[in-house]
Design a protein around this motif. Sequence first.
Motif, PDB file in Angstrom:
ATOM      1  N   HIS A  68      39.962  44.953  38.353  1.00  0.00           N
ATOM      2  CA  HIS A  68      40.420  46.337  38.397  1.00  0.00           C
ATOM      3  C   HIS A  68      41.197  46.738  37.152  1.00  0.00           C
ATOM      4  O   HIS A  68      40.931  47.782  36.565  1.00  0.00           O
ATOM      5  CB  HIS A  68      41.276  46.577  39.649  1.00  0.00           C
ATOM      6  CG  HIS A  68      40.550  46.255  40.910  1.00  0.00           C
ATOM      7  ND1 HIS A  68      39.507  47.020  41.391  1.00  0.00           N
ATOM      8  CD2 HIS A  68      40.693  45.241  41.787  1.00  0.00           C
ATOM      9  CE1 HIS A  68      39.047  46.492  42.503  1.00  0.00           C
ATOM     10  NE2 HIS A  68      39.753  45.396  42.772  1.00  0.00           N
ATOM     11  N   CYS A  69      42.163  45.916  36.763  1.00  0.00           N
ATOM     12  CA  CYS A  69      43.021  46.289  35.626  1.00  0.00           C
ATOM     13  C   CYS A  69      42.681  45.523  34.355  1.00  0.00           C
ATOM     14  O   CYS A  69      43.266  45.779  33.309  1.00  0.00           O
ATOM     15  CB  CYS A  69      44.487  46.091  35.980  1.00  0.00           C
ATOM     16  SG  CYS A  69      44.912  44.390  36.414  1.00  0.00           S
ATOM     17  N   HIS A  70      41.771  44.570  34.420  1.00  0.00           N
ATOM     18  CA  HIS A  70      41.293  43.796  33.279  1.00  0.00           C
ATOM     19  C   HIS A  70      42.394  42.981  32.593  1.00  0.00           C
ATOM     20  O   HIS A  70      42.313  42.695  31.408  1.00  0.00           O
ATOM     21  CB  HIS A  70      40.589  44.692  32.260  1.00  0.00           C
ATOM     22  CG  HIS A  70      39.464  45.476  32.861  1.00  0.00           C
ATOM     23  ND1 HIS A  70      38.312  44.887  33.296  1.00  0.00           N
ATOM     24  CD2 HIS A  70      39.346  46.807  33.137  1.00  0.00           C
ATOM     25  CE1 HIS A  70      37.510  45.809  33.803  1.00  0.00           C
ATOM     26  NE2 HIS A  70      38.111  46.984  33.722  1.00  0.00           N
ATOM     27  N   GLU A  71      43.424  42.608  33.349  1.00  0.00           N
ATOM     28  CA  GLU A  71      44.476  41.741  32.822  1.00  0.00           C
ATOM     29  C   GLU A  71      44.082  40.286  33.025  1.00  0.00           C
ATOM     30  O   GLU A  71      43.383  39.936  33.966  1.00  0.00           O
ATOM     31  CB  GLU A  71      45.799  41.993  33.555  1.00  0.00           C
ATOM     32  CG  GLU A  71      46.478  43.271  33.169  1.00  0.00           C
ATOM     33  CD  GLU A  71      47.850  43.379  33.821  1.00  0.00           C
ATOM     34  OE1 GLU A  71      48.513  42.338  34.031  1.00  0.00           O
ATOM     35  OE2 GLU A  71      48.252  44.500  34.129  1.00  0.00           O
TER      36      GLU A  71
END
Length: 145
Positions: A52-55
């Motif tokens: 979702h946040c690509h972290e």
Amino acid sequence: MDCRVVVEAAVPVYDVGTADEAVRIAISKTGEMLNPDLNYVEINMGERVCPHCHESLDPAFIAADESLVALELEMTVFNVERDEHASRIARKEIGQRLTNIPLDVVEIEQLPDDEEDADSENADSEDADPSEGDVLPEFEELIDE
């Protein structure tokens, strides 16, 4: 053609408290399963990314003192016809030793040919049998690794 194949493995680890401990145990456990037959396979921490946040996430997911660790296993496959051939060989070789551990091929890289080196060696040894020139460099390369 020679290829470098990277396979992702999901290694379960039990009775752990931290992600670092889980990764160390998973690498050790995987090394024991691969050695001595596949001591040329390189073992690295895998990279996980939040969808979702690509972290970046830790390579280990811990719940109830149990962990699932993402590891990347890298090996070189020699004399293959296509990338798919290299992928099948790597999955078979690694999968035979890592029973009940899911594997997924994440990268296949074609390695540059060493034909120029072999041609110069063949030119230096004119008296040698031509078939020896083709076999000997590959044998020497295997010993160097």
